[in-house]
Design an enzyme around this catalytic site. Sequence first.
Site, short mmCIF file in Angstrom:
data_model
loop_
_atom_site.label_atom_id
_atom_site.label_comp_id
_atom_site.label_asym_id
_atom_site.label_seq_id
_atom_site.Cartn_x
_atom_site.Cartn_y
_atom_site.Cartn_z
N HIS A 266 42.39 64.98 59.58
CA HIS A 266 41.48 66.02 59.10
C HIS A 266 41.83 66.43 57.67
O HIS A 266 40.95 66.61 56.82
CB HIS A 266 41.61 67.29 59.96
CG HIS A 266 41.20 67.14 61.39
ND1 HIS A 266 42.10 67.23 62.43
CD2 HIS A 266 39.99 66.91 61.96
CE1 HIS A 266 41.45 67.08 63.58
NE2 HIS A 266 40.18 66.88 63.33
N GLN B 118 28.24 68.56 72.63
CA GLN B 118 28.59 67.14 72.56
C GLN B 118 29.55 66.71 73.67
O GLN B 118 30.01 65.57 73.68
CB GLN B 118 29.14 66.78 71.17
CG GLN B 118 30.52 67.34 70.87
CD GLN B 118 30.88 67.13 69.40
OE1 GLN B 118 30.27 67.70 68.51
NE2 GLN B 118 31.86 66.28 69.14
N SER C 261 43.11 64.65 67.73
CA SER C 261 43.51 65.88 68.43
C SER C 261 43.83 65.56 69.89
O SER C 261 44.69 66.18 70.51
CB SER C 261 42.39 66.92 68.37
OG SER C 261 42.01 67.14 67.03
N ARG C 262 43.13 64.57 70.45
CA ARG C 262 43.33 64.23 71.87
C ARG C 262 44.67 63.54 72.13
O ARG C 262 45.09 63.43 73.30
CB ARG C 262 42.18 63.36 72.39
CG ARG C 262 40.89 64.13 72.56
CD ARG C 262 39.85 63.39 73.40
NE ARG C 262 38.71 64.23 73.73
CZ ARG C 262 37.57 64.28 73.05
NH1 ARG C 262 37.41 63.53 71.98
NH2 ARG C 262 36.60 65.09 73.43
P1 AMP Z 1 37.06 66.10 65.01
O1 AMP Z 1 37.79 67.38 64.81
O2 AMP Z 1 37.70 65.16 65.97
O3 AMP Z 1 35.58 66.32 65.28
O4 AMP Z 1 37.10 65.35 63.61
C1 AMP Z 1 36.61 65.94 62.44
C2 AMP Z 1 36.52 64.91 61.35
O5 AMP Z 1 37.83 64.37 61.09
C3 AMP Z 1 35.62 63.72 61.73
O6 AMP Z 1 34.85 63.34 60.60
C4 AMP Z 1 36.61 62.66 62.11
O7 AMP Z 1 36.13 61.34 61.92
C5 AMP Z 1 37.76 62.96 61.15
N1 AMP Z 1 39.01 62.39 61.65
C6 AMP Z 1 39.56 62.60 62.87
N2 AMP Z 1 40.69 61.87 63.01
C7 AMP Z 1 40.84 61.17 61.86
C8 AMP Z 1 41.81 60.23 61.39
N3 AMP Z 1 42.84 59.85 62.13
N4 AMP Z 1 41.65 59.71 60.14
C9 AMP Z 1 40.59 60.08 59.37
N5 AMP Z 1 39.65 60.97 59.77
C10 AMP Z 1 39.77 61.51 60.99
#
Ligand code: AMP
Length: 280
Positions: free
Chosen positions: A37, A61, A186-187
């Site tokens: 993030h 979602q 996060s998971r």
């Molecule tokens: P999320 O909180 O999982 O919805 O992710 C928020 C944003 O962070 C999304 O655009 C994800 O693709 C990006 N993201 C999550 N994990 C990664 C990672 N390991 N590397 C790059 N971007 C990430």
Amino acid sequence: MKLIENVRDMKEMIQKEKKNGKTIGFVPTMGFLHEGHLSLVREAVKKSECSVVSIFVNPAQFGPEEDFSRYPRDEDRDLRLLDKEGVSYAFVPKPQEMYPRGYRTYVQVQDMENRLCGASRPGHFKGVCTVVLKLFHIVQPDTAIFGQKDAQQAIILKRMIRDLNLDIVLRIMPIVRDKDGLALSSRNAYLGSEQREAAVCLYQSLKQAEQAVKDGERNADLVRSLIQEKIAGEPLARMDYAAVVDSENLKPLETIQPGQTLLALAVFIGETRLIDNMML
Ligand code: AMP
């Protein structure tokens, strides 16, 4: 950094910033922030005069059997991290702020939303597109920054932006990985130590497939079966899907076209569903 919790205040602030000629960079997240993030956040802070990061675990979602209620959350820590990065605004709305009583409007990117992750998570991308479009209307970004980690999401949002004539530049940042190659997520917090070790099989299977393609393999089915075999060899892992698809329309390919082929997979490690991908 200013913390904003409702839509009206966020819109008011954005209007002020825009009046002052500021460019807006926007990073939507579901919080429980990690270095993946933060790589997006740094890009927003660096390239825009005003940066907005949203934290919203979007109920729309998640399927009824999925992990919405137990999704990891740590708002205080997230806000401290964002403040340290020099973010201008953290937008942290409550579910009833985004989906007030009687909410009925949804956005769908047809066909693409039912492939790959959409096949095992019906309605997931409808929820993603809806919340992202709502956030775009509220934050009015010039640039929105997403991660390659969620490759299908990025491809679908690119299409939504095009189809709905939104004047937003989409930037996709590379996947940030742990030392052993596991994509940060996060998971990953759900994984016990043995499961965490097993989870590296996703990345390893992709590397193996990539090597085969580097060595000249072009048969998509064969490359896919390499991934499946690698995952099958890990006792704690259960394959959801492995796919070799066109990176524009997500349709399955028979022959690998270097430069426009996406290799994507989802794997259960115990109850935890992890995804990863690689562009070939
Ligand atoms: P999320 O909180 O999982 O919805 O992710 C928020 C944003 O962070 C999304 O655009 C994800 O693709 C990006 N993201 C999550 N994990 C990664 C990672 N390991 N590397 C790059 N971007 C990430």
